[in-house]
Design a protein around this motif. Structure first.
Motif, PDB file in Angstrom:
ATOM      1  N   TYR A  90       0.838  -1.203   0.000  1.00  0.00           N
ATOM      2  CA  TYR A  90       0.000   0.000   0.000  1.00  0.00           C
ATOM      3  C   TYR A  90       0.875   1.256   0.000  1.00  0.00           C
ATOM      4  CZ  TYR A  90      -3.432   3.442   1.620  1.00  0.00           C
ATOM      5  OH  TYR A  90      -4.239   4.542   1.735  1.00  0.00           O
ATOM      6  N   ARG A  91       1.979   1.198   0.720  1.00  0.00           N
ATOM      7  CA  ARG A  91       2.861   2.369   0.838  1.00  0.00           C
ATOM      8  C   ARG A  91       3.733   2.537  -0.403  1.00  0.00           C
ATOM      9  NH1 ARG A  91       4.860   6.352   0.578  1.00  0.00           N
ATOM     10  NH2 ARG A  91       5.928   7.661   2.121  1.00  0.00           N
ATOM     11  N   GLY A 141       3.318   0.843  -3.477  1.00  0.00           N
ATOM     12  CA  GLY A 141       2.656   0.617  -4.757  1.00  0.00           C
ATOM     13  C   GLY A 141       2.972  -0.739  -5.339  1.00  0.00           C
ATOM     14  N   SER A 173       1.897  -6.034  -6.641  1.00  0.00           N
ATOM     15  CA  SER A 173       1.252  -4.743  -6.445  1.00  0.00           C
ATOM     16  C   SER A 173      -0.085  -4.964  -5.750  1.00  0.00           C
ATOM     17  CB  SER A 173       1.043  -4.031  -7.788  1.00  0.00           C
ATOM     18  OG  SER A 173       0.218  -4.814  -8.632  1.00  0.00           O
ATOM     19  N   ILE A 174      -0.523  -3.942  -5.029  1.00  0.00           N
ATOM     20  CA  ILE A 174      -1.807  -4.032  -4.342  1.00  0.00           C
ATOM     21  C   ILE A 174      -2.921  -3.697  -5.321  1.00  0.00           C
ATOM     22  CG2 ILE A 174      -1.752  -1.638  -3.527  1.00  0.00           C
ATOM     23  CD1 ILE A 174      -2.999  -2.727  -0.886  1.00  0.00           C
ATOM     24  N   PRO A 215      -7.017  -2.677  -6.416  1.00  0.00           N
ATOM     25  CA  PRO A 215      -8.039  -1.761  -5.871  1.00  0.00           C
ATOM     26  C   PRO A 215      -8.812  -2.374  -4.702  1.00  0.00           C
ATOM     27  CG  PRO A 215      -8.049  -1.690  -8.267  1.00  0.00           C
ATOM     28  CD  PRO A 215      -7.107  -2.792  -7.884  1.00  0.00           C
ATOM     29  N   ILE A 246      -6.629  -2.010  -1.715  1.00  0.00           N
ATOM     30  CA  ILE A 246      -6.639  -0.627  -1.224  1.00  0.00           C
ATOM     31  C   ILE A 246      -7.912  -0.357  -0.432  1.00  0.00           C
ATOM     32  CG2 ILE A 246      -6.697   1.789  -1.946  1.00  0.00           C
ATOM     33  CD1 ILE A 246      -4.946   1.027  -4.317  1.00  0.00           C
ATOM     34  N   GLN A 247      -9.032  -0.862  -0.927  1.00  0.00           N
ATOM     35  CA  GLN A 247     -10.294  -0.692  -0.203  1.00  0.00           C
ATOM     36  C   GLN A 247     -10.240  -1.372   1.154  1.00  0.00           C
ATOM     37  OE1 GLN A 247     -13.409  -2.104  -2.757  1.00  0.00           O
ATOM     38  NE2 GLN A 247     -13.269  -0.379  -4.179  1.00  0.00           N
ATOM     39  N   ILE A 293      -7.481  -1.878   2.983  1.00  0.00           N
ATOM     40  CA  ILE A 293      -6.603  -1.081   3.851  1.00  0.00           C
ATOM     41  C   ILE A 293      -7.321   0.174   4.353  1.00  0.00           C
ATOM     42  CG2 ILE A 293      -4.523   0.360   3.860  1.00  0.00           C
ATOM     43  CD1 ILE A 293      -3.791  -2.501   4.070  1.00  0.00           C
ATOM     44  N   GLU A 294      -8.056   0.826   3.451  1.00  0.00           N
ATOM     45  CA  GLU A 294      -8.712   2.092   3.800  1.00  0.00           C
ATOM     46  C   GLU A 294     -10.076   1.881   4.444  1.00  0.00           C
ATOM     47  OE1 GLU A 294      -8.774   4.263   0.178  1.00  0.00           O
ATOM     48  OE2 GLU A 294      -6.608   4.672   0.189  1.00  0.00           O
TER      49      GLU A 294
END
Length: 234
Positions: free
Chosen positions: A141-142, A144, A187-188, A190, A193-194, A196-197
């Motif tokens: 995440y940090r 990419g 790579s992470i 989408p 990312i969802q 993590i966030e």
């Protein structure tokens, strides 16, 4: 008298030549059959050579994978020897790689671990393994994207263990591998990312966090309160 013997000699020579021709023809046929047999054997040997070459190529690839795992393990051992008490080193030591921690990302890794532990379809319960997988997600995440050796070194795992962790994350669609096998990178996605966030959750009717729609949620078994019996119940 010599003139009388001339035809007989010619006849004898002719018969001898015909006999020789028959013998040569028979030998030629035998040699032709032997040639065909050798051609068949040659084709079989060529096919076996091709099969063995494929096996050798697969072994070369396997050796390269084992060398990568060995190099990752040696790097991990070097890091552990350099740090007093065997504590892990921050990923900032890698050139071009930014370390991911709670301070730099403003992430609650403990909360991510709890959410990952209860993620739909995720049945593993080994806490150290799950925490390492969460840490992999945080680094990706940090940064990419990271190569396998970079990701494994940052999280402090060997090649075999790291491959098992990323396989689990890939199965849930949180990370992906892009590029060639040797020069590719993780790579992470989408969806990762969802996760993590915290955008993969939705609020239920009571305002609490619920699982995504379509995923059955296990509810605790409710035991009814005992009631007093009267004479009619006996």
């Amino acid at each position: 008298m010599d003139n009388h013997n001339m035809p007989e000699n010619l006849q004898q020579k002719l018969e001898n030549q015909q006999s020789l021709i028959r013998q040569l023809t028979q030998e030629n046929e035998e040699l032709y059959h032997q040639f065909n047999h050798l051609m068949i054997r040659n084709n079989k040997l060529l096919k076996r050579i091709d099969d063995l070459q494929k096996i050798i190529d697969d072994l070369h690839l396997r050796v390269e994978e084992l060398q990568l795992i060995s190099n990752n393990q040696l790097q991990l051992n070097d890091r552990l020897r350099r740090v007093p008490g065997g504590k892990e080193v921050s990923g900032a030591a890698l050139p071009g790689v930014v370390a991911a921690d709670e301070q730099s990302l403003d992430l609650d890794l403990e909360q991510l671990y709890i959410r990952w532990k209860s993620y739909p379809g995720q049945v593993a319960q080994n806490a150290p393994n799950l925490r390492k997988q969460v840490l992999m997600l945080a680094y990706l995440y940090r940064n990419g994207s990271l190569r396998a050796n970079e990701l494994f070194q940052l999280t402090g795992v060997g090649g075999v263990t790291g491959a098992r962790y990323v396989s689990s994350l890939k199965r849930f669609g949180l990370i992906a591998f892009n590029g060639a096998r040797k020069k590719g990178h993780y790579s992470i996605t989408p969806q990762g990312i969802q996760f993590i966030e915290g955008k993969d959750e939705y609020r239920g009717p009571g305002g609490g966090v619920s699982m995504p729609a379509g995923i059955p949620v296990k509810h605790a078994l409710r035991i009814p309160d005992p009631t007093l019996m009267d004479g009619d119940d006996l």
